[in-house]
Structures are given as structure tokens and as C-alpha cells.
Write a protein that holds these residues in place. Structure first.
Motif, PDB file in Angstrom:
ATOM      1  N   ALA A 147      -4.941  -4.180  -2.315  1.00 14.77           N
ATOM      2  CA  ALA A 147      -3.600  -3.986  -2.365  1.00 14.77           C
ATOM      3  C   ALA A 147      -3.160  -4.005  -3.635  1.00 14.77           C
ATOM      4  CB  ALA A 147      -2.862  -5.404  -2.026  1.00 14.77           C
ATOM      5  N   ARG A 185       0.662  -4.395  -4.938  1.00 12.49           N
ATOM      6  CA  ARG A 185       1.726  -3.745  -4.268  1.00 12.49           C
ATOM      7  C   ARG A 185       2.104  -4.882  -3.184  1.00 12.49           C
ATOM      8  NH1 ARG A 185      -0.792  -0.235  -1.191  1.00 12.49           N
ATOM      9  NH2 ARG A 185      -2.901  -0.428  -2.231  1.00 12.49           N
ATOM     10  N   SER A 186       3.412  -4.502  -2.610  1.00 12.46           N
ATOM     11  CA  SER A 186       4.054  -5.649  -2.018  1.00 12.46           C
ATOM     12  C   SER A 186       3.427  -5.716  -0.562  1.00 12.46           C
ATOM     13  CB  SER A 186       5.441  -5.392  -1.680  1.00 12.46           C
ATOM     14  OG  SER A 186       5.733  -3.957  -1.328  1.00 12.46           O
ATOM     15  N   SER A 190      -0.802  -0.844   3.286  1.00 16.98           N
ATOM     16  CA  SER A 190      -0.350   0.323   3.906  1.00 16.98           C
ATOM     17  C   SER A 190      -1.553   0.921   5.071  1.00 16.98           C
ATOM     18  CB  SER A 190      -0.185   1.623   3.029  1.00 16.98           C
ATOM     19  OG  SER A 190      -1.323   1.877   2.200  1.00 16.98           O
TER      20      SER A 190
END
Length: 203
Positions: A40, A43-44, A47
């Protein structure tokens, strides 16, 4: 309607069993959280594009499906010709039901078959396509589940984001190893009791 029901029911069941196994096995949970956190990169969310990089996530799901195949008895087959199998005579036209649950726990194929060990799926060629008779949670051959390409990424994506975002503990001081894993039998195998956890943000 059948396709929708079959897809959502089995996906939810597989996700709940996988979460249950992760909670019962903190070592595996920690290793998976490390993998998703590294990929990640702050990142929030995870994906769908990230999933291909997550070998341990894929191994965790495969191991969960080995122990908890959503459809324990695969759709019925019919013998096309007389055949002798493991000493049994099966006549042409006989309806045959395959027990994927028992196959996934067969000690002839799996070392310590009742243990949750995702590492057994790392660096091997076993896929979801039903080509390995020791692991067929989605069936095999012409009756292979048509929803694999949809359900597997959905489960992986949900699972990756849950373990990335949250830490989970059992309520009322219950120890992880004491989590009730009793199965309620039916067309799909559910947990007999719902999985209830306390969650806290990881970041």
C-alpha cells in the motif's frame, strides 16, 4: 437470480471463514498485514491492481478455501461409462457427488490437513482452474464454477483492505485459539455462530 444468489452467498461465506482463520492464527494475520502494508505504501486503500503483487494474500485465501470450501458437495456429475474407482464399480449413468470438503482435508494429499498453513500454497502451481484433484473448491472440468474470475478478486480486495485498515480482537477477553469454528451444514457451509470482533484502526 440464481447467479446473483450463488455469487453473493459463497463470497460472503468464504470471506467470513477466512477472517475467522486469520483471527485464530495471529502469526498469519501479522504476516498478511505486513504484506498489504508494504504494498500500500501509505495509500488510503488497496486497489485491484495491487492484488497481483500479494502472493501471501492469495495463499491465505487458497488455504481458507481448502479447509472451508463454500460448496462442500460439488454439483452432481453423471458417470459417462462403467468405471472402477478405488475398488468400487460405478455404472454408466450413475449420479456422483464429489465431496470437496473431504478432499481438501485428505491426509493422503495434505500434511497436517486440519492446520491452517497458507505457506503450503506458496511457490506451487495449484490454481483455481480445477486441474489439481487434491484441491477443487470451485469444481473442475465442464462444471467448473463460472464465477471464479469475479468472486476471487472481490474476496481478495475486501480481505486486503480489512486487514490493512483494522486490527481485530475477540470480545469479552476470549482467546484467539478459543474461537468457535463449528460449521453449520447446508448447501453452503456457514459458521454455526456469527463472527463477532472488536475492531480498531491500524493507523
Amino acid at each position: 437470480m440464481e447467479a446473483f444468489a450463488a455469487g453473493t452467498e459463497t463470497t460472503q461465506t468464504a470471506l467470513e471463514w477466512t477472517m475467522s482463520e486469520l483471527i485464530r492464527n495471529p502469526r498469519v494475520m501479522k504476516k498478511l498485514q505486513q504484506e498489504v502494508t508494504e504494498i500500500a505504501q501509505g495509500r488510503s486503500m488497496i486497489s485491484e491492481e495491487d492484488l497481483e503483487k500479494m502472493a501471501y494474500l492469495k495463499a491465505v485465501l487458497k488455504e481458507s478455501l481448502r479447509l472451508h470450501a463454500p460448496f462442500p458437495l460439488l454439483l452432481p456429475r453423471k458417470s459417462m461409462q462403467d468405471v472402477k474407482l478405488m475398488g468400487y464399480d460405478i455404472s454408466a449413468g450413475t449420479q456422483v457427488i464429489i465431496n470437496a470438503w473431504a478432499i481438501g482435508r485428505d491426509p493422503a494429499f495434505w500434511e497436517e490437513p486440519n492446520e491452517f498453513r497458507p505457506e503450503r500454497f506458496l511457490n506451487n502451481s495449484i490454481t483455481y482452474q480445477g486441474l489439481h484433484s487434491e484441491w477443487i473448491p470451485f469444481g473442475a472440468g465442464r462444471r467448473l464454477c463460472p464465477g471464479i474470475q469475479f468472486s476471487v478478486p472481490v474476496i481478495e480486495l475486501a480481505l486486503a483492505n480489512i486487514v490493512y485498515k483494522f486490527d481485530m480482537v475477540l470480545p469479552n477477553g476470549l482467546r484467539n485459539e478459543d474461537l468457535d469454528m463449528t460449521e453449520a451444514f447446508g448447501i453452503t457451509i456457514h459458521r454455526k455462530s456469527s463472527l463477532i470482533v472488536l475492531v480498531s484502526p491500524r493507523f
